[in-house]
Design a protein around this motif. Structure first.
Motif, PDB file in Angstrom:
ATOM      1  N   PHE A 171       0.845  -1.199   0.000  1.00 29.70           N
ATOM      2  CA  PHE A 171       0.000   0.000   0.000  1.00 29.70           C
ATOM      3  C   PHE A 171       0.875   1.243   0.000  1.00 29.70           C
ATOM      4  O   PHE A 171       1.962   1.245   0.575  1.00 29.70           O
ATOM      5  CB  PHE A 171      -0.890   0.036   1.253  1.00 29.70           C
ATOM      6  CG  PHE A 171      -2.087  -0.867   1.185  1.00 29.70           C
ATOM      7  CD1 PHE A 171      -3.367  -0.347   1.167  1.00 29.70           C
ATOM      8  CD2 PHE A 171      -1.938  -2.253   1.165  1.00 29.70           C
ATOM      9  CE1 PHE A 171      -4.484  -1.170   1.125  1.00 29.70           C
ATOM     10  CE2 PHE A 171      -3.038  -3.094   1.121  1.00 29.70           C
ATOM     11  CZ  PHE A 171      -4.310  -2.552   1.101  1.00 29.70           C
ATOM     12  N   ASP A 172       0.386   2.301  -0.622  1.00 30.22           N
ATOM     13  CA  ASP A 172       1.121   3.567  -0.645  1.00 30.22           C
ATOM     14  C   ASP A 172       0.609   4.460   0.488  1.00 30.22           C
ATOM     15  O   ASP A 172      -0.568   4.816   0.511  1.00 30.22           O
ATOM     16  CB  ASP A 172       0.934   4.235  -2.007  1.00 30.22           C
ATOM     17  CG  ASP A 172       1.692   5.554  -2.089  1.00 30.22           C
ATOM     18  OD1 ASP A 172       2.918   5.529  -1.895  1.00 30.22           O
ATOM     19  OD2 ASP A 172       1.044   6.599  -2.298  1.00 30.22           O
ATOM     20  N   GLU A 173       1.532   4.797   1.408  1.00 28.24           N
ATOM     21  CA  GLU A 173       1.145   5.538   2.615  1.00 28.24           C
ATOM     22  C   GLU A 173       0.443   6.855   2.281  1.00 28.24           C
ATOM     23  O   GLU A 173      -0.615   7.173   2.839  1.00 28.24           O
ATOM     24  CB  GLU A 173       2.388   5.796   3.470  1.00 28.24           C
ATOM     25  CG  GLU A 173       2.073   6.404   4.806  1.00 28.24           C
ATOM     26  CD  GLU A 173       3.325   6.638   5.647  1.00 28.24           C
ATOM     27  OE1 GLU A 173       3.917   5.645   6.113  1.00 28.24           O
ATOM     28  OE2 GLU A 173       3.691   7.815   5.827  1.00 28.24           O
ATOM     29  N   ALA A 174       1.030   7.627   1.365  1.00 26.78           N
ATOM     30  CA  ALA A 174       0.466   8.937   1.020  1.00 26.78           C
ATOM     31  C   ALA A 174      -0.922   8.784   0.402  1.00 26.78           C
ATOM     32  O   ALA A 174      -1.837   9.564   0.687  1.00 26.78           O
ATOM     33  CB  ALA A 174       1.393   9.677   0.070  1.00 26.78           C
ATOM     34  N   GLU A 175      -1.083   7.752  -0.434  1.00 28.49           N
ATOM     35  CA  GLU A 175      -2.379   7.542  -1.089  1.00 28.49           C
ATOM     36  C   GLU A 175      -3.450   7.150  -0.070  1.00 28.49           C
ATOM     37  O   GLU A 175      -4.586   7.651  -0.123  1.00 28.49           O
ATOM     38  CB  GLU A 175      -2.239   6.479  -2.194  1.00 28.49           C
ATOM     39  CG  GLU A 175      -3.458   6.293  -3.073  1.00 28.49           C
ATOM     40  CD  GLU A 175      -4.003   7.574  -3.724  1.00 28.49           C
ATOM     41  OE1 GLU A 175      -3.263   8.566  -3.843  1.00 28.49           O
ATOM     42  OE2 GLU A 175      -5.201   7.571  -4.095  1.00 28.49           O
ATOM     43  N   VAL A 176      -3.076   6.300   0.893  1.00 30.11           N
ATOM     44  CA  VAL A 176      -4.034   5.905   1.938  1.00 30.11           C
ATOM     45  C   VAL A 176      -4.402   7.132   2.778  1.00 30.11           C
ATOM     46  O   VAL A 176      -5.586   7.385   3.041  1.00 30.11           O
ATOM     47  CB  VAL A 176      -3.461   4.772   2.828  1.00 30.11           C
ATOM     48  CG1 VAL A 176      -4.370   4.529   4.029  1.00 30.11           C
ATOM     49  CG2 VAL A 176      -3.292   3.487   2.022  1.00 30.11           C
ATOM     50  N   LEU A 177      -3.415   7.931   3.151  1.00 28.24           N
ATOM     51  CA  LEU A 177      -3.689   9.135   3.947  1.00 28.24           C
ATOM     52  C   LEU A 177      -4.595  10.095   3.169  1.00 28.24           C
ATOM     53  O   LEU A 177      -5.486  10.726   3.735  1.00 28.24           O
ATOM     54  CB  LEU A 177      -2.381   9.821   4.359  1.00 28.24           C
ATOM     55  CG  LEU A 177      -2.541  11.112   5.171  1.00 28.24           C
ATOM     56  CD1 LEU A 177      -3.312  10.870   6.476  1.00 28.24           C
ATOM     57  CD2 LEU A 177      -1.178  11.736   5.484  1.00 28.24           C
ATOM     58  N   ARG A 178      -4.369  10.181   1.873  1.00 24.72           N
ATOM     59  CA  ARG A 178      -5.187  11.059   1.034  1.00 24.72           C
ATOM     60  C   ARG A 178      -6.662  10.627   1.055  1.00 24.72           C
ATOM     61  O   ARG A 178      -7.559  11.463   1.207  1.00 24.72           O
ATOM     62  CB  ARG A 178      -4.664  11.043  -0.401  1.00 24.72           C
ATOM     63  CG  ARG A 178      -5.197  12.139  -1.291  1.00 24.72           C
ATOM     64  CD  ARG A 178      -4.342  12.257  -2.522  1.00 24.72           C
ATOM     65  NE  ARG A 178      -4.723  11.288  -3.540  1.00 24.72           N
ATOM     66  CZ  ARG A 178      -5.566  11.567  -4.547  1.00 24.72           C
ATOM     67  NH1 ARG A 178      -6.089  12.767  -4.641  1.00 24.72           N
ATOM     68  NH2 ARG A 178      -5.851  10.655  -5.433  1.00 24.72           N
TER      69      ARG A 178
END
Ligand code: ADP
Ligand code: MG
Length: 292
Positions: free
Chosen positions: A59-66
């Motif tokens: 999973f991409d951390e920034a994408e999940v946070l977004r």
């Protein structure tokens, strides 16, 4: 009790930033045996910060946070503000969620772009049937540090464990110590995670913890203490604290809190400083001693 000494007592209290709505509250306050306090915004600042974020491999951390922050934009909860603030600080562009729903005491859900996103407590994930076991140990560790762990699910699959931390107000430790010296039992009532609540209670020397209380359950929590034979003073600041303030033998609201809490309370602490509570008690004791 002479009206004059009560006026003098409440007048002195007002100079210290403690407003007694009714003279009787001087009496009921010192008759209390348990001081029960709301956690968020009362014991703590009520302004949490995001401290931890972990996503599963792949999973991409920034994408999940977004995705999570896009959803949380619609929530009024302090937790939501912490998440959105972190996303903005990282320069992430947020999307407008659809079908947003807040489930008080559980979490939030909605559609962000093509994804269904859910964010909330472990009990919310359990309700949804999302398996949180890959991050359960991590969440426990975070809670034991006094942080509030949350889970995020994207498309019904676990996508993150997030933690927010809400610092204790400066005057809180001293206020609790003073209440203990005055002979009171001190309790905490919170909707937060049980382990988180226990960790903060341990740090502050609080005697009893009623945690994972649903927003409409705080008055029942006060009743539960009263059922043990205690006369209870409750201190709170939030909208959902109003019924507990009314149920308590005496209700104290934080002056910086919500209007409903202030309107329901018998006593108002003008500053958010909890040292106002033992100060008000000391003053009511002194006033009533003079009367006898
Ligand atoms: P408190 O006021 O003590 O935080 P609440 O009943 O408001 O209690 O919230 C209880 C729990 O519900 C929170 O600790 C969190 O796990 C979850 N929750 C509520 N609102 C949100 C939100 N907007 N985002 C994520 N989790 C939430
Ligand atoms: Mg509160």
């Amino acid at each position: 009790a002479t009206p004059t000494s009560i006026m003098v007592g409440t007048g002195k209290a007002a100079e210290m930033g403690v407003l007694f709505r009714k003279g009787e509250a001087l009496q009921t306050l010192q008759e209390a045996q348990v001081i029960a306090l709301d956690k968020t915004g009362t014991l703590t600042k009520g302004k949490p910060e995001l401290t931890d974020l972990r996503v599963p491999g792949g999973f991409d951390e920034a994408e999940v946070l977004r995705l999570v922050a896009s959803l949380e934009q619609k929530s009024e909860h302090p937790i939501a503000r912490a998440v959105v603030k972190e996303a903005r600080a990282r320069g992430l562009e947020l999307l407008e969620p659809q079908d947003f729903e807040a489930l008080p005491g559980f979490g939030v859900s909605g559609q962000v772009g093509i994804y269904r996103v859910d964010v909330g407590a472990d009990r919310y994930m359990a309700q949804l049937g999302v398996d949180v076991s890959p991050f359960a140990a991590e969440a426990q560790r975070l809670a034991d540090e006094g942080k509030t762990p949350l889970y995020a699910a994207v498309g019904g699959k676990l996508a993150a464990v997030v933690a927010v931390s809400d610092p204790v107000k400066e005057g809180t430790p001293e206020a609790i110590a003073a209440l203990h010296r005055q002979g009171f039992k001190v309790a905490m009532i919170t909707g937060d995670n049980r382990r988180t609540a226990r960790s903060i209670a341990r740090q502050l020397g609080i005697d009893e913890v009623l945690a994972e209380v649903l927003p409409e359950g705080k008055a029942d929590a006060v009743k539960q203490l009263q059922g043990k034979g205690y006369r209870v003073a409750f201190v709170g600041d939030g909208i959902n604290d109003a019924p507990a303030l009314a149920q308590a033998d005496v209700g104290l609201a934080i002056g910086t809190g919500t209007d409903v809490a202030i309107e329901t309370a018998d006593v108002i602490l003008m500053s958010g400083d909890l040292r106002g509570v033992p100060n008000a008690i000391a003053l009511s004791r002194a006033t009533l001693k003079n009367i006898k």
